[in-house]
Design a protein around this motif. Structure first.
Motif, PDB file in Angstrom:
ATOM      1  N   ILE A 197      44.157  36.864  39.459  1.00  0.00           N
ATOM      2  CA  ILE A 197      43.356  37.674  40.397  1.00  0.00           C
ATOM      3  C   ILE A 197      43.679  39.152  40.220  1.00  0.00           C
ATOM      4  O   ILE A 197      42.782  40.002  40.161  1.00  0.00           O
ATOM      5  N   VAL A 198      44.978  39.477  40.122  1.00  0.00           N
ATOM      6  CA  VAL A 198      45.384  40.881  39.921  1.00  0.00           C
ATOM      7  C   VAL A 198      44.774  41.410  38.622  1.00  0.00           C
ATOM      8  O   VAL A 198      44.152  42.483  38.597  1.00  0.00           O
ATOM      9  N   ALA A 199      44.942  40.665  37.531  1.00  0.00           N
ATOM     10  CA  ALA A 199      44.453  41.129  36.221  1.00  0.00           C
ATOM     11  C   ALA A 199      42.945  41.365  36.246  1.00  0.00           C
ATOM     12  O   ALA A 199      42.457  42.411  35.783  1.00  0.00           O
ATOM     13  N   ASP A 200      42.200  40.409  36.800  1.00  0.00           N
ATOM     14  CA  ASP A 200      40.736  40.536  36.797  1.00  0.00           C
ATOM     15  C   ASP A 200      40.266  41.655  37.725  1.00  0.00           C
ATOM     16  O   ASP A 200      39.353  42.410  37.383  1.00  0.00           O
ATOM     17  N   TYR A 201      40.887  41.771  38.888  1.00  0.00           N
ATOM     18  CA  TYR A 201      40.458  42.796  39.838  1.00  0.00           C
ATOM     19  C   TYR A 201      40.770  44.193  39.301  1.00  0.00           C
ATOM     20  O   TYR A 201      39.959  45.118  39.437  1.00  0.00           O
ATOM     21  N   VAL A 202      41.933  44.341  38.648  1.00  0.00           N
ATOM     22  CA  VAL A 202      42.293  45.645  38.072  1.00  0.00           C
ATOM     23  C   VAL A 202      41.283  46.035  36.993  1.00  0.00           C
ATOM     24  O   VAL A 202      40.861  47.188  36.909  1.00  0.00           O
ATOM     25  N   SER A 203      40.879  45.062  36.173  1.00  0.00           N
ATOM     26  CA  SER A 203      39.992  45.416  35.046  1.00  0.00           C
ATOM     27  C   SER A 203      38.520  45.523  35.456  1.00  0.00           C
ATOM     28  O   SER A 203      37.787  46.327  34.889  1.00  0.00           O
ATOM     29  N   THR A 204      38.077  44.739  36.436  1.00  0.00           N
ATOM     30  CA  THR A 204      36.638  44.740  36.766  1.00  0.00           C
ATOM     31  C   THR A 204      36.283  45.463  38.050  1.00  0.00           C
ATOM     32  O   THR A 204      35.132  45.826  38.267  1.00  0.00           O
ATOM     33  N   GLN A 205      37.272  45.641  38.941  1.00  0.00           N
ATOM     34  CA  GLN A 205      37.051  46.235  40.267  1.00  0.00           C
ATOM     35  C   GLN A 205      36.172  45.341  41.143  1.00  0.00           C
ATOM     36  O   GLN A 205      35.706  45.764  42.197  1.00  0.00           O
ATOM     37  N   GLU A 206      35.958  44.101  40.710  1.00  0.00           N
ATOM     38  CA  GLU A 206      35.147  43.150  41.471  1.00  0.00           C
ATOM     39  C   GLU A 206      36.042  42.077  42.073  1.00  0.00           C
ATOM     40  O   GLU A 206      36.982  41.608  41.408  1.00  0.00           O
ATOM     41  N   PRO A 207      35.791  41.663  43.333  1.00  0.00           N
ATOM     42  CA  PRO A 207      36.550  40.541  43.894  1.00  0.00           C
ATOM     43  C   PRO A 207      36.438  39.315  42.984  1.00  0.00           C
ATOM     44  O   PRO A 207      35.423  39.116  42.306  1.00  0.00           O
ATOM     45  N   VAL A 208      37.499  38.502  42.973  1.00  0.00           N
ATOM     46  CA  VAL A 208      37.618  37.422  41.991  1.00  0.00           C
ATOM     47  C   VAL A 208      37.438  36.069  42.673  1.00  0.00           C
ATOM     48  O   VAL A 208      38.097  35.779  43.674  1.00  0.00           O
ATOM     49  N   GLY A 209      36.560  35.234  42.114  1.00  0.00           N
ATOM     50  CA  GLY A 209      36.331  33.896  42.651  1.00  0.00           C
ATOM     51  C   GLY A 209      37.024  32.827  41.817  1.00  0.00           C
ATOM     52  O   GLY A 209      37.460  33.080  40.690  1.00  0.00           O
ATOM     53  N   SER A 210      37.105  31.605  42.356  1.00  0.00           N
ATOM     54  CA  SER A 210      37.825  30.523  41.674  1.00  0.00           C
ATOM     55  C   SER A 210      37.166  30.160  40.339  1.00  0.00           C
ATOM     56  O   SER A 210      37.848  29.877  39.351  1.00  0.00           O
ATOM     57  N   LYS A 211      35.837  30.194  40.283  1.00  0.00           N
ATOM     58  CA  LYS A 211      35.142  29.838  39.039  1.00  0.00           C
ATOM     59  C   LYS A 211      35.516  30.819  37.915  1.00  0.00           C
ATOM     60  O   LYS A 211      35.755  30.419  36.773  1.00  0.00           O
ATOM     61  N   THR A 212      35.581  32.105  38.258  1.00  0.00           N
ATOM     62  CA  THR A 212      35.961  33.122  37.268  1.00  0.00           C
ATOM     63  C   THR A 212      37.349  32.840  36.713  1.00  0.00           C
ATOM     64  O   THR A 212      37.594  32.951  35.515  1.00  0.00           O
ATOM     65  N   ILE A 213      38.277  32.481  37.608  1.00  0.00           N
ATOM     66  CA  ILE A 213      39.652  32.207  37.179  1.00  0.00           C
ATOM     67  C   ILE A 213      39.679  31.017  36.220  1.00  0.00           C
ATOM     68  O   ILE A 213      40.328  31.067  35.169  1.00  0.00           O
ATOM     69  N   VAL A 214      38.964  29.950  36.569  1.00  0.00           N
ATOM     70  CA  VAL A 214      38.930  28.755  35.705  1.00  0.00           C
ATOM     71  C   VAL A 214      38.311  29.093  34.354  1.00  0.00           C
ATOM     72  O   VAL A 214      38.803  28.676  33.302  1.00  0.00           O
ATOM     73  N   ASP A 215      37.225  29.905  34.359  1.00  0.00           N
ATOM     74  CA  ASP A 215      36.533  30.245  33.110  1.00  0.00           C
ATOM     75  C   ASP A 215      37.355  31.169  32.216  1.00  0.00           C
ATOM     76  O   ASP A 215      37.343  31.031  30.993  1.00  0.00           O
ATOM     77  N   ARG A 216      38.056  32.145  32.845  1.00  0.00           N
ATOM     78  CA  ARG A 216      38.716  33.190  32.041  1.00  0.00           C
ATOM     79  C   ARG A 216      40.174  32.894  31.718  1.00  0.00           C
ATOM     80  O   ARG A 216      40.718  33.438  30.769  1.00  0.00           O
ATOM     81  N   HIS A 217      40.816  32.116  32.546  1.00  0.00           N
ATOM     82  CA  HIS A 217      42.271  31.927  32.387  1.00  0.00           C
ATOM     83  C   HIS A 217      42.554  30.442  32.178  1.00  0.00           C
ATOM     84  O   HIS A 217      42.176  29.600  32.990  1.00  0.00           O
ATOM     85  N   ASN A 218      43.260  30.157  31.139  1.00  0.00           N
ATOM     86  CA  ASN A 218      43.514  28.761  30.771  1.00  0.00           C
ATOM     87  C   ASN A 218      44.695  28.212  31.583  1.00  0.00           C
ATOM     88  O   ASN A 218      45.809  28.106  31.083  1.00  0.00           O
TER      89      ASN A 218
END
Length: 340
Positions: free
Chosen positions: A14-35
């Motif tokens: 969540i920290v990594a994605d929010y820092v890079s995208t500035q968008e709130p992070v959902g569970s689907k994004t985490i499953v898709d982007r992080h193994n």
């Protein structure tokens, strides 16, 4: 990995994605982007626990989550080691700083470099001179009645002063002044050097007394100033680039940064060489700075911190990269000043 470790991996994602995208992070994004090797349902459960424990929160208008100050704090505290900068980055830093001609230039270059590397506001505190010793005082005749004094300490060139003597002085007189002053000052810490030269006019031969009185008066002003209360600030335009991170506080943050005493307090935690300090959000004072994070470190020699330097930015920052940059620049500045 156990449940606690997995939850930390979710937080880290969540920290990594929010820092890079500035968008709130959902569970689907985490499953898709992080193994992470777990189902979307497991990630949702972990996010619910993290939210309950105050590590993430849900902005009003979004289904995703963003880290809280507490979430960033645990993320920073769990960074086992900082990624080192690449060899090319280290060479670039060293090459840029090695070109500096004196202390002022070293500090100006450091701020410019830190602001460029981190894309945040960079700040460097002048060395605490009370801990410095006098290496040499150069006395140069600009005209027969005007001298330039160049005070050099073990931390680099500190100060240049012009003295109008009100009367002409011979080359021999200049040489005698230089000898007398260096004999009293070299190797002394600045407060002691100030006390020693204050007594020199009384003991001086008649033909040197007036000149020495004028020189000593100017020198003491330079020695008893508090340059550690001077700061070099750079990259304030980077704050406006991140304006969305300060929806209601950008102006107050800019005003607070103009107050030297506020910035000195932010750097006060940087009391050790080789130890990066991170203050996140509400850990900062005064109130306007609670929307920022401060990454700072002392520079100097082992056992002798000369000053602090660091970066001020939004809590949504690349902590590993910023911490590595602050550490690298602070380390090189310490090495440069120790070698002068």
């Amino acid at each position: 990995m156990n449940a606690e470790e997995r939850r930390f991996e979710v937080l880290r994602a969540i920290v990594a994605d929010y820092v890079s995208t500035q968008e709130p992070v959902g569970s689907k994004t985490i499953v898709d982007r992080h193994n992470l090797g777990v189902s979307s349902a497991t990630v949702r459960n972990d996010m619910a626990t993290l939210e309950e424990e105050g590590y993430i929160t849900q902005p009003h208008t979004s289904a995703g989550r963003v880290p809280t100050d507490k979430g960033y704090r645990v993320f920073v505290d769990r960074l086992a080691e900082l990624k080192p900068l690449s060899a090319a980055e280290r060479r670039a830093i060293r090459g840029f700083l090695d070109g500096a001609i004196d202390l002022d230039d070293v500090l100006r270059r450091s701020v410019r470099l830190l602001a460029q590397l981190t894309r945040q506001v960079a700040v460097v505190q002048y060395p605490t001179l009370t801990r410095s010793t006098v290496r040499h005082l150069e006395v140069i005749a600009l005209t027969p009645a005007r001298l330039m004094l160049v005070l050099i300490t073990d931390t680099g060139r500190v100060d240049q002063k012009i003295v109008d003597l009100g009367d002409v002085i011979t080359e021999d007189g200049v040489a005698r002044l230089r000898t007398v002053l260096n004999a009293a000052m070299v190797g002394e810490r600045l407060p002691e050097a100030s006390a020693r030269i204050a007594e020199l006019p009384e003991e001086a031969p008649n033909d040197l007394r007036d000149h020495l009185t004028r020189v000593v008066t100017v020198l003491i002003e330079s020695l008893v100033e508090h340059p550690e209360e001077r700061l070099v600030l750079g990259g304030t335009a980077n704050l406006t680039r991140n304006a969305a991170d300060f929806p209601d506080t950008l102006r107050q943050v800019m005003e607070a940064l103009e107050e030297q005493v506020v910035v000195l307090k932010l750097l006060a935690a940087a009391r050790e060489v080789a130890h990066v300090v991170v203050r996140i959000g509400g850990e900062n004072e005064p109130a306007p700075m609670r929307s920022t994070s401060v990454v700072s470190m002392g520079y100097g020699r082992p056992g002798a911190v000369l000053g602090g330097m660091g970066v001020v930015g939004p809590t949504r920052m690349d902590y590993p990269g910023t911490m590595a940059a602050v550490r690298a620049v602070a380390t090189y500045v310490g090495e440069i000043l120790a070698g002068r």
